[in-house]
Scaffold this motif. Structure first.
Motif, PDB file in Angstrom:
ATOM      1  N   LEU A   1       0.654  -1.174   0.106  1.00 59.20           N
ATOM      2  CA  LEU A   1       0.008   0.024  -0.077  1.00 59.20           C
ATOM      3  C   LEU A   1       0.985   1.282   0.170  1.00 59.20           C
ATOM      4  N   ARG A   2       0.259   2.258  -0.507  1.00 58.62           N
ATOM      5  CA  ARG A   2       0.911   3.409  -0.740  1.00 58.62           C
ATOM      6  C   ARG A   2       0.053   4.771  -0.299  1.00 58.62           C
ATOM      7  N   ALA A   3       0.524   5.788   0.082  1.00 52.23           N
ATOM      8  CA  ALA A   3      -0.170   6.861   0.474  1.00 52.23           C
ATOM      9  C   ALA A   3      -1.396   7.124  -0.688  1.00 52.23           C
ATOM     10  N   GLU A   4      -0.928   6.998  -1.939  1.00 50.27           N
ATOM     11  CA  GLU A   4      -1.878   7.559  -2.876  1.00 50.27           C
ATOM     12  C   GLU A   4      -3.012   6.246  -2.926  1.00 50.27           C
ATOM     13  N   ASP A   5      -2.989   5.409  -2.207  1.00 51.09           N
ATOM     14  CA  ASP A   5      -4.121   4.468  -2.199  1.00 51.09           C
ATOM     15  C   ASP A   5      -5.233   4.786  -1.373  1.00 51.09           C
ATOM     16  N   THR A   6      -5.022   5.903  -0.354  1.00 46.88           N
ATOM     17  CA  THR A   6      -5.816   6.468   0.699  1.00 46.88           C
ATOM     18  C   THR A   6      -7.071   6.906  -0.254  1.00 46.88           C
ATOM     19  N   ALA A   7      -8.210   6.358   0.198  1.00 47.31           N
ATOM     20  CA  ALA A   7      -9.394   6.348  -0.532  1.00 47.31           C
ATOM     21  C   ALA A   7     -10.810   5.858   0.262  1.00 47.31           C
ATOM     22  N   VAL A   8     -11.860   6.104   0.067  1.00 49.63           N
ATOM     23  CA  VAL A   8     -12.998   5.398   0.019  1.00 49.63           C
ATOM     24  C   VAL A   8     -13.214   4.430  -1.117  1.00 49.63           C
ATOM     25  N   TYR A   9     -13.263   3.382  -0.766  1.00 48.93           N
ATOM     26  CA  TYR A   9     -13.454   2.099  -1.873  1.00 48.93           C
ATOM     27  C   TYR A   9     -15.007   1.542  -1.740  1.00 48.93           C
ATOM     28  N   TYR A  10     -15.368   1.719  -3.074  1.00 47.35           N
ATOM     29  CA  TYR A  10     -16.679   1.187  -3.122  1.00 47.35           C
ATOM     30  C   TYR A  10     -16.675   0.092  -4.044  1.00 47.35           C
ATOM     31  N   CYS A  11     -17.673  -0.715  -3.634  1.00 48.49           N
ATOM     32  CA  CYS A  11     -17.793  -2.092  -4.790  1.00 48.49           C
ATOM     33  C   CYS A  11     -19.189  -1.692  -5.406  1.00 48.49           C
ATOM     34  N   ALA A  12     -19.457  -2.081  -6.585  1.00 46.81           N
ATOM     35  CA  ALA A  12     -20.458  -1.794  -7.341  1.00 46.81           C
ATOM     36  C   ALA A  12     -20.782  -2.923  -8.569  1.00 46.81           C
ATOM     37  N   ARG A  13     -21.973  -3.029  -8.763  1.00 45.06           N
ATOM     38  CA  ARG A  13     -22.380  -4.086  -9.620  1.00 45.06           C
ATOM     39  C   ARG A  13     -22.557  -3.397 -11.337  1.00 45.06           C
ATOM     40  N   TRP A  14     -21.524  -3.951 -12.087  1.00 44.88           N
ATOM     41  CA  TRP A  14     -21.441  -3.728 -13.596  1.00 44.88           C
ATOM     42  C   TRP A  14     -22.624  -4.442 -14.232  1.00 44.88           C
ATOM     43  N   ALA A  15     -23.775  -3.520 -14.579  1.00 47.96           N
ATOM     44  CA  ALA A  15     -24.542  -4.474 -15.272  1.00 47.96           C
ATOM     45  C   ALA A  15     -24.285  -4.169 -16.892  1.00 47.96           C
ATOM     46  N   GLU A  16     -23.184  -4.363 -17.270  1.00 46.83           N
ATOM     47  CA  GLU A  16     -22.659  -4.400 -18.488  1.00 46.83           C
ATOM     48  C   GLU A  16     -22.901  -2.989 -19.373  1.00 46.83           C
ATOM     49  N   ILE A  17     -23.642  -2.243 -18.805  1.00 45.92           N
ATOM     50  CA  ILE A  17     -23.730  -0.722 -19.581  1.00 45.92           C
ATOM     51  C   ILE A  17     -23.745   0.354 -18.614  1.00 45.92           C
ATOM     52  N   TYR A  18     -23.874   0.055 -17.435  1.00 44.26           N
ATOM     53  CA  TYR A  18     -23.777   0.852 -16.252  1.00 44.26           C
ATOM     54  C   TYR A  18     -23.598   0.138 -14.861  1.00 44.26           C
ATOM     55  N   TYR A  19     -23.314   1.052 -14.041  1.00 41.60           N
ATOM     56  CA  TYR A  19     -23.096   0.614 -12.707  1.00 41.60           C
ATOM     57  C   TYR A  19     -24.511   0.797 -12.111  1.00 41.60           C
ATOM     58  N   ASP A  20     -25.048  -0.052 -11.487  1.00 39.57           N
ATOM     59  CA  ASP A  20     -26.853  -0.002 -10.893  1.00 39.57           C
ATOM     60  C   ASP A  20     -26.735  -0.135  -9.574  1.00 39.57           C
ATOM     61  N   TYR A  21     -25.847  -0.747  -8.827  1.00 37.06           N
ATOM     62  CA  TYR A  21     -25.842  -0.572  -7.253  1.00 37.06           C
ATOM     63  C   TYR A  21     -24.559  -0.436  -6.885  1.00 37.06           C
ATOM     64  N   TRP A  22     -24.452   0.259  -5.881  1.00 35.59           N
ATOM     65  CA  TRP A  22     -23.031   0.696  -5.074  1.00 35.59           C
ATOM     66  C   TRP A  22     -23.354   0.330  -3.609  1.00 35.59           C
ATOM     67  N   GLY A  23     -22.224  -0.049  -3.159  1.00 36.63           N
ATOM     68  CA  GLY A  23     -22.181   0.038  -1.565  1.00 36.63           C
ATOM     69  C   GLY A  23     -22.243   1.303  -1.004  1.00 36.63           C
ATOM     70  N   GLN A  24     -21.904   1.564   0.448  1.00 35.25           N
ATOM     71  CA  GLN A  24     -21.736   2.857   0.933  1.00 35.25           C
ATOM     72  C   GLN A  24     -20.353   3.226   0.878  1.00 35.25           C
ATOM     73  N   GLY A  25     -19.364   2.059   0.860  1.00 33.97           N
ATOM     74  CA  GLY A  25     -17.802   2.200   0.754  1.00 33.97           C
ATOM     75  C   GLY A  25     -17.259   2.152   2.166  1.00 33.97           C
TER      76      GLY A  25
END
Lengths: 107, 116
Positions: B85-109
């Motif tokens: 891990l590096r300092a530049e990896d600092t972030a909120v990480y979201y998982c999301a479902r890719w419905a092949e043309i868009y992200y339709d569901y996201w977690g809260q991070g």
């Protein structure tokens, strides 16, 4: 990597006004562009996909247009809940890339 | 109801490792395309990685060789193993479902902070 450039960075408007947000791609992406809205502390919310298709449940005041390299998100009459940050996302090629965002703030 | 719940974030020192989890409900992770997207504090969104239904994976160049996306079908959970891990990896990480043309569901991070 395709670079998406959004403009302006910040848009200061009043409720009821029209908002026009731009997203320009560094190369053609046909219509493979989506728009997302994000409010503080929340994940992004899909508004528009494939340039001009409104997602389920999105009000008709949101519309998208464009193809190739130039795209526009229009909010016809701003509601209080529309003040947020808006991102475009291209899916034409990997890696997927987002624009840097446009903040729509209350004037 | 579709739901994505991330966990595993925290404060890590540079060079350390962390594994993020994303528990899914209301659909099958193995039957969908699943991504990780991150957002550095006060910054924009950055796609990090995706795993296809057939197990094919892709990564943004900045994390190649350091991050690994995977899933456990029996637990219906998506993972992101983050090494070096590096300092530049600092972030909120979201998982999301890719419905092949868009992200339709996201977690809260989940927030990952890399700092000494």
């Amino acid at each position: 990597e395709i670079v998406l450039t959004q403009s302006p960075a910040t848009l200061s408007l009043s409720p009821g006004e029209r908002a026009t947000l731009s997203c320009r791609a560094s190369q053609t992406i046909t219509t493979y562009l989506a728009w997302y809205q994000q409010k503080p502390g929340q994940p992004p919310r899909l508004l528009i996909y494939d340039a001009s298709n409104r997602a389920t449940g999105i009000p008709a005041r949101f519309s998208g247009s464009g193809s190739g390299t130039d795209f526009t998100l229009t909010i016809s009459s701003l509601e209080p809940e529309d003040f947020a940050v808006y991102y475009c996302l291209q899916r034409n090629s990997w890696p997927q890339t987002f624009g840097q965002g446009t903040k729509v703030e209350i004037k | 109801e579709v739901q994505l719940v991330e966990s595993g974030g925290g404060l890590m020192q540079p060079g350390g490792s962390l594994r993020l989890s994303c528990a899914a409900s209301g659909f099958s992770v193995s039957s969908n395309y699943m991504s990780w997207v991150r957002q550095a504090p006060g910054k924009g969104l950055e796609w990090v990685s995706i795993i296809y239904r057939d197990g094919t994976t892709y990564y943004v160049d900045s994390v190649k060789g350091r991050f690994t996306i995977s899933r456990d079908n029996s637990k219906n959970t998506l993972y992101l193993q983050m090494n070096s891990l590096r300092a530049e990896d600092t972030a909120v990480y979201y998982c999301a479902r890719w419905a092949e043309i868009y992200y339709d569901y996201w977690g809260q991070g989940t927030l990952v902070t890399v700092s000494s």
